[in-house]
Write a protein that holds these residues in place. Structure first.
Motif, short mmCIF file in Angstrom:
data_model
loop_
_atom_site.label_atom_id
_atom_site.label_comp_id
_atom_site.label_asym_id
_atom_site.label_seq_id
_atom_site.Cartn_x
_atom_site.Cartn_y
_atom_site.Cartn_z
N LEU A 56 0.84 -1.21 0.00
CA LEU A 56 0.00 0.00 0.00
C LEU A 56 0.87 1.25 0.00
N GLN B 208 0.19 -6.90 -6.09
CA GLN B 208 -0.71 -5.93 -5.47
C GLN B 208 -0.36 -4.47 -5.77
N GLU C 21 -3.14 -1.36 -6.61
CA GLU C 21 -3.25 -0.36 -5.55
C GLU C 21 -2.87 1.02 -6.07
N GLN D 293 -5.68 2.46 -8.04
CA GLN D 293 -6.70 2.99 -7.14
C GLN D 293 -6.27 4.37 -6.60
N PRO E 40 -0.07 -0.71 6.48
CA PRO E 40 -0.95 -1.42 7.40
C PRO E 40 -0.47 -2.83 7.75
N THR E 41 0.29 -3.47 6.86
CA THR E 41 0.76 -4.82 7.18
C THR E 41 2.20 -4.79 7.66
N LYS E 42 2.52 -5.70 8.57
CA LYS E 42 3.89 -5.81 9.10
C LYS E 42 4.32 -7.27 8.99
N CYS F 39 -6.94 -1.03 -1.25
CA CYS F 39 -6.50 0.35 -1.36
C CYS F 39 -7.68 1.30 -1.23
N ARG F 40 -8.84 0.91 -1.75
CA ARG F 40 -9.99 1.81 -1.65
C ARG F 40 -10.45 1.95 -0.19
N LYS G 47 -8.47 1.37 2.30
CA LYS G 47 -7.22 1.70 3.01
C LYS G 47 -6.94 0.71 4.15
N SER G 48 -6.85 -0.56 3.74
CA SER G 48 -6.47 -1.56 4.72
C SER G 48 -5.38 -2.47 4.16
N GLY G 49 -4.92 -3.38 4.99
CA GLY G 49 -3.80 -4.23 4.60
C GLY G 49 -4.27 -5.50 3.92
N LEU G 50 -3.46 -5.99 3.00
CA LEU G 50 -3.78 -7.19 2.24
C LEU G 50 -2.53 -8.06 2.15
N VAL G 51 -2.71 -9.37 2.34
CA VAL G 51 -1.59 -10.31 2.22
C VAL G 51 -1.89 -11.25 1.06
N VAL H 110 1.12 -9.74 9.65
CA VAL H 110 -0.02 -9.29 10.45
C VAL H 110 -0.48 -7.93 9.96
N CYS H 111 -1.69 -7.59 10.35
CA CYS H 111 -2.27 -6.29 9.99
C CYS H 111 -2.87 -5.76 11.29
N PRO H 112 -2.02 -5.18 12.16
CA PRO H 112 -2.41 -4.97 13.55
C PRO H 112 -3.55 -3.97 13.78
N SER I 296 -5.41 -1.83 11.09
CA SER I 296 -6.46 -1.48 10.13
C SER I 296 -7.40 -2.67 9.90
#
Lengths: 259, 337
Positions: free
Chosen positions: A95, A126, A130, A133, A220-222, B114-115, B117-121, B155-157, B159
């Motif tokens: 992102l 991705q 993204e 978008q 947002p991801t770690k 993205c729309r 605004k969160s995380g994606l794996v 992880v996506c802590p 969002s």
């Protein structure tokens, strides 16, 4: 027509080996290459440049070493190369990466943006959707052919079970498959010329972004942890005559109720 | 914020009104995750004239099905589906959303992530619910990276929703519960057609209507050592006798001997048949990534140092061109008994 191609420098993952004792990746001596799908994207752009006339700009985000890959792109025929390189981009997930690329592209003139389907190190596929978008542009992924029309593009997309033909109105983002666009080689003159030209290095200050959405902070991801794949206990290996081998296989398959 | 986002959602991918296998697999996994969280499994069914498929999803593990039945959703198009999905997310507040890592899922999920605004794996092979460092239950997605050389848990802590795409063939679907009861919830999005910039002109189904190797219980798989089409004919004969299918390593696809649809591995399909018989496959890590979860692996290879032997339950050092035809005859006799 102005075409922007997003490219990434990646380690050649087919050359990575695992240290059998420590169980870690051996990265030493692994060559860095232009990501294959991105190279396919550059090839599509260069073909359009030949048939339609276009200015091709390659954009990459990465460390200063990516300069070498961008010179390869220039030597293949790209007109301009921009490297986004800044510590503030570090630690970005898809992102935040797509946000930085979009922030750069927003400052440029373009009619078409091409990216590779996915990079061989992350394999996420991705970043380009993204980015599309972020830029509020339509996207078509898994592209195997694209032609310019009067007010957009006609694009072929490869799915698991079919090939679709799509019509796109106006500017768009395409993600392409390397297998559909066999990339040309650099020419000798191209290589010499590429080292005389400039690879522009841009920082976060030169692009249209909010700083808190960049890098680790904007991700947002770690990564919680990474580890080499656990190797399974190897089974038995036999060197037997063919007759014995056949009997052994049959008896094991019967034991396992497979036959 | 944490608490208002709940339940495990599955994007129930359909093509021409046919629910895709991966949707059932995801419902199976979503049941495990939802049980750990003490929450529900909700399927998202988008399409045109598809409301009657909702019961099917309930029988395969959905507690509820949100149905968006609209002509705009007849064929998958990125913007149309993203508009519908993002409105569902804004309205329902899912904790987790799962997609199949197909050409549709991998196009839709990042656009949507993205729309909202969160995380994606991407392309996960393992999903778990575990306590985080503060002892709260969190969602962990594990996936291969670096061409399958390394595994990473992501992880996506903070969002929401937490989104993942999952490789087809990796998760296990549940046994169908005929007549299972669930809630079917219609949802009506407000479309903004001014954003519909992509139009589908034509869909050409692949001619060679190949059966899907990821459904096969027995795979006789060939690599470089099989050499050519004649070599694969030997594997096919064995597969026919055993009621299995033939698959291939990347080398033989690149060489033009086999079609990509039959390819097992990182850039092909993930399979987990009861029997995977690897013939003349050396076992590059990218290949192993696609087959090592098979229940029983037999490898036949001339090179006793071939890495395929490291994952095989039974390894035979020998010439497949001699062993496979003999094995075919022997098994034929065995089955006639």
């Amino acid at each position: 027509m102005n075409i922007i191609v997003c490219v990434k420098q990646v380690p050649d993952t087919t050359e990575i080996k695992i240290d059998p004792v420590k169980g870690t990746l051996i990265r030493d001596g692994v060559p860095s290459i232009m990501n294959p799908d991105d190279k396919g994207g550059l090839e599509l752009a260069l073909r359009m440049k030949e048939t339609e006339g276009a200015t091709v700009t390659v954009v990459s985000m990465g460390p200063p070493q990516a300069d070498r890959m961008l010179r390869e792109a220039l030597a293949m025929g790209a007109d301009r190369a921009i490297l986004l390189s800044d510590r503030r981009f570090a630690g970005a997930d898809t992102l935040a990466t797509s946000y930085a690329l979009a922030g750069c592209i927003r400052t440029l003139d373009y009619d078409l943006i091409i990216a590779g389907r996915q990079a061989i190190d992350g394999d996420t596929a991705q970043v380009a959707p993204e980015m599309a978008q972020h830029l509020d542009l339509p996207q078509v992924s898994y592209v195997i052919d694209a032609k310019k029309t009067a007010n957009g593009f006609i694009v072929k997309k490869e799915n698991e079970d079919c090939v679709q033909t799509l019509e796109v109105e106006g500017k768009c983002v395409l993600t392409v498959l390397a297998s559909a666009f066999k990339a040309r080689y650099m020419t000798v003159e191209g290589i010499i010329d590429a080292y005389k030209r400039e690879v522009e290095v841009w920082t976060a200050d030169q692009i249209d972004v909010e700083e808190e959405k960049l890098g680790l902070k904007g991700s947002p991801t770690k990564v919680h942890k990474s580890f080499p794949k656990a190797l399974k206990e190897p089974g038995e290996v036999f060197e037997l005559s063919e007759e014995e081998a056949v009997e052994l296989i049959v008896s094991r398959l019967k034991e396992k109720h497979i036959i | 914020m944490e608490n208002e986002y709940k339940n495990v959602y599955v994007f129930a991918e359909q093509r021409n009104g046919v629910i895709q296998n991966v949707a059932y697999e995801l419902l199976g996994k979503a049941n495990d995750l939802a049980a750990e969280l003490g929450q529900k499994v909700i399927a998202l069914l988008l399409g045109d004239g598809i409301t009657d498929k909702a019961q099917d999803l309930i029988e395969m593990g959905a507690d509820e099905v949100v149905v968006v039945d609209r002509p705009e959703l007849k064929d998958y198009l990125t913007e149309q589906y993203t508009q519908a999905m993002s409105q569902i997310i804004d309205h329902c507040h899912p904790r987790i959303v799962l997609f199949g890592a197909t050409t549709i899922g991998r196009d839709l999920a990042p656009r949507l992530a993205c729309r909202v605004k969160s995380g994606l794996v991407a392309d996960c092979t393992k999903l778990t619910i575990e306590p985080d460092k503060d002892g709260n239950l969190d969602f962990f997605s594990t996936r291969p990276a670096f061409g399958g050389n390394l595994m990473a848990t992501i992880v996506c802590p903070t969002s929401r929703p937490q989104m993942s795409t999952v490789r087809p063939g990796v998760m296990q679907k549940r046994t169908r519960e005929v007549g299972r009861k669930g809630v079917i919830q219609p949802f009506t999005p407000t479309f903004d057609p001014s954003k519909f910039k992509v139009r589908l002109l034509e869909t050409k189904m692949n001619d060679n209507k190949v059966a899907d190797i990821s459904n096969a219980k027995i795979l006789i798989s060939g690599g470089r050592g099989v050499h050519d089409k004649e070599g694969f004919a030997k594997l096919q004969a064995l597969a026919d006798v055993m009621g299995g299918m033939v698959s291939s390593s990347r080398a033989m696809v690149d060489a033009g001997v086999m079609d990509h649809a039959y390819q097992v591995g990182q850039t092909g399909k993930t399979v987990r048949p009861n029997l995977y018989m690897a013939c003349g496959i050396s076992g590059a890590i990218q290949h192993l990534a696609g087959m090592e979860e098979s229940h029983y692996i037999v490898a036949i290879n001339k090179d006793k140092y071939a890495p395929i032997f490291s994952v095989a339950d039974l390894g035979i050092v020998g010439d497949l061109h001699k062993i496979v035809p003999m094995l075919t005859e022997r098994i034929k006799k065995e089955l006639e008994k």
